[in-house]
Design a protein around this motif. Structure first.
Motif, PDB file in Angstrom:
ATOM      1  N   GLU A  12       0.859  -1.182   0.000  1.00 35.74           N
ATOM      2  CA  GLU A  12       0.000   0.000   0.000  1.00 35.74           C
ATOM      3  C   GLU A  12       0.891   1.226   0.000  1.00 35.74           C
ATOM      4  OE1 GLU A  12      -3.134   0.393  -0.487  1.00 35.74           O
ATOM      5  OE2 GLU A  12      -3.493  -1.757  -0.585  1.00 35.74           O
ATOM      6  N   PRO A  13       0.844   2.051  -1.015  1.00 33.49           N
ATOM      7  CA  PRO A  13       0.093   1.892  -2.253  1.00 33.49           C
ATOM      8  C   PRO A  13       0.623   0.714  -3.058  1.00 33.49           C
ATOM      9  CG  PRO A  13       1.600   3.748  -2.428  1.00 33.49           C
ATOM     10  CD  PRO A  13       1.692   3.253  -1.017  1.00 33.49           C
ATOM     11  N   PRO A  14      -0.176   0.248  -4.027  1.00 33.88           N
ATOM     12  CA  PRO A  14       0.237  -0.928  -4.819  1.00 33.88           C
ATOM     13  C   PRO A  14       1.591  -0.722  -5.494  1.00 33.88           C
ATOM     14  CG  PRO A  14      -2.049  -0.352  -5.265  1.00 33.88           C
ATOM     15  CD  PRO A  14      -1.484   0.763  -4.423  1.00 33.88           C
ATOM     16  N   ALA A  15       2.221  -1.835  -5.812  1.00 37.12           N
ATOM     17  CA  ALA A  15       3.530  -1.806  -6.472  1.00 37.12           C
ATOM     18  C   ALA A  15       3.458  -0.975  -7.746  1.00 37.12           C
ATOM     19  CB  ALA A  15       3.978  -3.221  -6.801  1.00 37.12           C
ATOM     20  N   ALA A  50      13.283 -10.466 -22.228  1.00 42.42           N
ATOM     21  CA  ALA A  50      12.981 -11.329 -21.085  1.00 42.42           C
ATOM     22  C   ALA A  50      12.509 -10.500 -19.898  1.00 42.42           C
ATOM     23  CB  ALA A  50      14.205 -12.156 -20.712  1.00 42.42           C
ATOM     24  N   VAL A  51      13.169  -9.374 -19.645  1.00 40.82           N
ATOM     25  CA  VAL A  51      12.754  -8.508 -18.531  1.00 40.82           C
ATOM     26  C   VAL A  51      11.327  -8.030 -18.748  1.00 40.82           C
ATOM     27  CG1 VAL A  51      13.175  -6.291 -17.372  1.00 40.82           C
ATOM     28  CG2 VAL A  51      15.097  -7.790 -17.924  1.00 40.82           C
ATOM     29  N   GLU A  52      11.015  -7.589 -19.957  1.00 40.97           N
ATOM     30  CA  GLU A  52       9.660  -7.098 -20.234  1.00 40.97           C
ATOM     31  C   GLU A  52       8.615  -8.217 -20.133  1.00 40.97           C
ATOM     32  OE1 GLU A  52       8.751  -3.987 -20.201  1.00 40.97           O
ATOM     33  OE2 GLU A  52      10.872  -3.626 -19.837  1.00 40.97           O
ATOM     34  N   GLU A  53       8.950  -9.418 -20.597  1.00 38.66           N
ATOM     35  CA  GLU A  53       8.017 -10.540 -20.499  1.00 38.66           C
ATOM     36  C   GLU A  53       7.752 -10.915 -19.047  1.00 38.66           C
ATOM     37  OE1 GLU A  53       9.265 -13.811 -22.980  1.00 38.66           O
ATOM     38  OE2 GLU A  53       9.602 -12.454 -24.660  1.00 38.66           O
ATOM     39  N   VAL A  54       8.802 -10.944 -18.237  1.00 35.52           N
ATOM     40  CA  VAL A  54       8.631 -11.264 -16.815  1.00 35.52           C
ATOM     41  C   VAL A  54       7.819 -10.165 -16.127  1.00 35.52           C
ATOM     42  CG1 VAL A  54       9.847 -11.582 -14.617  1.00 35.52           C
ATOM     43  CG2 VAL A  54      10.674 -12.728 -16.676  1.00 35.52           C
ATOM     44  N   ALA A  55       8.092  -8.911 -16.447  1.00 34.22           N
ATOM     45  CA  ALA A  55       7.336  -7.805 -15.848  1.00 34.22           C
ATOM     46  C   ALA A  55       5.856  -7.885 -16.237  1.00 34.22           C
ATOM     47  CB  ALA A  55       7.930  -6.461 -16.277  1.00 34.22           C
ATOM     48  N   THR A  56       5.583  -8.185 -17.492  1.00 32.34           N
ATOM     49  CA  THR A  56       4.199  -8.318 -17.945  1.00 32.34           C
ATOM     50  C   THR A  56       3.502  -9.469 -17.226  1.00 32.34           C
ATOM     51  OG1 THR A  56       4.723  -7.374 -20.102  1.00 32.34           O
ATOM     52  CG2 THR A  56       2.740  -8.725 -19.974  1.00 32.34           C
ATOM     53  N   ALA A  57       4.190 -10.600 -17.118  1.00 28.31           N
ATOM     54  CA  ALA A  57       3.616 -11.750 -16.414  1.00 28.31           C
ATOM     55  C   ALA A  57       3.370 -11.416 -14.942  1.00 28.31           C
ATOM     56  CB  ALA A  57       4.533 -12.959 -16.544  1.00 28.31           C
ATOM     57  N   THR A  58       4.283 -10.662 -14.337  1.00 23.85           N
ATOM     58  CA  THR A  58       4.137 -10.277 -12.934  1.00 23.85           C
ATOM     59  C   THR A  58       2.938  -9.374 -12.740  1.00 23.85           C
ATOM     60  OG1 THR A  58       6.511 -10.492 -12.582  1.00 23.85           O
ATOM     61  CG2 THR A  58       5.298  -9.157 -10.989  1.00 23.85           C
ATOM     62  N   ARG A  59       2.781  -8.390 -13.627  1.00 26.90           N
ATOM     63  CA  ARG A  59       1.608  -7.503 -13.527  1.00 26.90           C
ATOM     64  C   ARG A  59       0.313  -8.302 -13.654  1.00 26.90           C
ATOM     65  NH1 ARG A  59       4.653  -4.679 -17.301  1.00 26.90           N
ATOM     66  NH2 ARG A  59       5.960  -3.122 -16.315  1.00 26.90           N
ATOM     67  N   GLY A  60       0.282  -9.239 -14.596  1.00 29.06           N
ATOM     68  CA  GLY A  60      -0.905 -10.081 -14.774  1.00 29.06           C
ATOM     69  C   GLY A  60      -1.189 -10.927 -13.549  1.00 29.06           C
ATOM     70  N   LEU A  61      -0.143 -11.482 -12.972  1.00 34.36           N
ATOM     71  CA  LEU A  61      -0.307 -12.295 -11.769  1.00 34.36           C
ATOM     72  C   LEU A  61      -0.838 -11.464 -10.614  1.00 34.36           C
ATOM     73  CD1 LEU A  61       0.116 -14.889 -10.113  1.00 34.36           C
ATOM     74  CD2 LEU A  61       2.471 -14.118  -9.733  1.00 34.36           C
ATOM     75  N   LEU A  62      -0.246 -10.302 -10.380  1.00 37.93           N
ATOM     76  CA  LEU A  62      -0.698  -9.450  -9.281  1.00 37.93           C
ATOM     77  C   LEU A  62      -2.144  -9.003  -9.470  1.00 37.93           C
ATOM     78  CD1 LEU A  62       2.487  -7.253  -8.699  1.00 37.93           C
ATOM     79  CD2 LEU A  62       1.656  -9.160  -7.290  1.00 37.93           C
ATOM     80  N   ALA A  63      -2.535  -8.749 -10.705  1.00 33.51           N
ATOM     81  CA  ALA A  63      -3.917  -8.334 -10.983  1.00 33.51           C
ATOM     82  C   ALA A  63      -4.907  -9.481 -10.771  1.00 33.51           C
ATOM     83  CB  ALA A  63      -4.026  -7.803 -12.414  1.00 33.51           C
ATOM     84  N   ALA A  64      -4.468 -10.708 -11.015  1.00 33.76           N
ATOM     85  CA  ALA A  64      -5.366 -11.856 -10.919  1.00 33.76           C
ATOM     86  C   ALA A  64      -5.518 -12.393  -9.498  1.00 33.76           C
ATOM     87  CB  ALA A  64      -4.870 -12.979 -11.838  1.00 33.76           C
ATOM     88  N   PRO A  66      -6.243 -12.513  -5.503  1.00 27.33           N
ATOM     89  CA  PRO A  66      -7.122 -11.755  -4.606  1.00 27.33           C
ATOM     90  C   PRO A  66      -6.276 -10.850  -3.714  1.00 27.33           C
ATOM     91  CG  PRO A  66      -6.970 -14.043  -3.900  1.00 27.33           C
ATOM     92  CD  PRO A  66      -6.243 -13.945  -5.206  1.00 27.33           C
ATOM     93  N   PRO A  67      -6.849  -9.752  -3.242  1.00 22.09           N
ATOM     94  CA  PRO A  67      -6.074  -8.850  -2.392  1.00 22.09           C
ATOM     95  C   PRO A  67      -5.678  -9.534  -1.088  1.00 22.09           C
ATOM     96  CG  PRO A  67      -8.356  -8.124  -2.571  1.00 22.09           C
ATOM     97  CD  PRO A  67      -8.198  -9.303  -3.463  1.00 22.09           C
ATOM     98  N   ARG A  68      -4.560  -9.121  -0.550  1.00 18.81           N
ATOM     99  CA  ARG A  68      -4.107  -9.645   0.742  1.00 18.81           C
ATOM    100  C   ARG A  68      -4.842  -8.926   1.851  1.00 18.81           C
ATOM    101  NH1 ARG A  68       1.585 -11.901   0.960  1.00 18.81           N
ATOM    102  NH2 ARG A  68       1.120 -11.761   3.147  1.00 18.81           N
ATOM    103  N   ARG A  69      -5.039  -9.611   2.936  1.00 22.80           N
ATOM    104  CA  ARG A  69      -5.659  -8.981   4.096  1.00 22.80           C
ATOM    105  C   ARG A  69      -4.631  -8.226   4.921  1.00 22.80           C
ATOM    106  NH1 ARG A  69      -9.961 -13.654   5.737  1.00 22.80           N
ATOM    107  NH2 ARG A  69     -10.876 -13.696   3.671  1.00 22.80           N
TER     108      ARG A  69
END
Length: 90
Positions: A12-15, A50-64, A66-69
Motif C-alpha cells: 500500500e500503495p500498490p507496487a 525477457a525482462v519485459e516478459e517477466v514484468a508483464t507476467a508479474t503484472r498479470g499475476l498481481l492483478a489476478a 485476490p487482495p491480501r488482508r
C-alpha cells in the motif's frame, strides 16, 4: 532463489511499474547469471525482452490474485519515496 526480490503483492500503495520492472530485472539477472545487461547485439535484445516478459507476467499475476488482508511480511522497498521520507532517509 531470488532473496533480494521484494514481495510486491499487498503493498500500500500498490507496487509501481518501476518496482515490478526492478523485480523482473533481478529475476532475469539471477537466472541468466549476468550481473548487468549485455551492452548490445542479440544478447542485449533477448535480455531486455525477457525482462519485459517477466514484468508483464508479474503484472498479470498481481492483478489476478485476490487482495491480501495484511501487507507482506517484508517492509515495502526502501526505494519508495514515501517510505524513505517516513524513515527520514531523504
Amino acid at each position: 532463489m531470488c532473496r533480494n526480490i521484494t514481495e510486491l503483492r499487498g503493498l500500500e500503495p500498490p507496487a509501481t511499474d518501476d518496482e515490478v520492472r526492478a523485480a523482473a530485472l533481478q529475476y532475469v539477472r539471477k537466472v541468466s547469471g549476468l550481473t548487468r545487461p549485455p551492452a548490445d547485439g542479440d544478447a542485449a535484445r533477448a535480455f531486455a525482452a525477457a525482462v519485459e516478459e517477466v514484468a508483464t507476467a508479474t503484472r498479470g499475476l498481481l492483478a489476478a490474485l485476490p487482495p491480501r488482508r495484511q501487507p507482506p511480511a517484508t517492509v515495502p522497498p526502501l526505494r519508495r519515496p514515501e517510505v524513505r521520507a517516513r524513515l527520514g532517509l531523504g
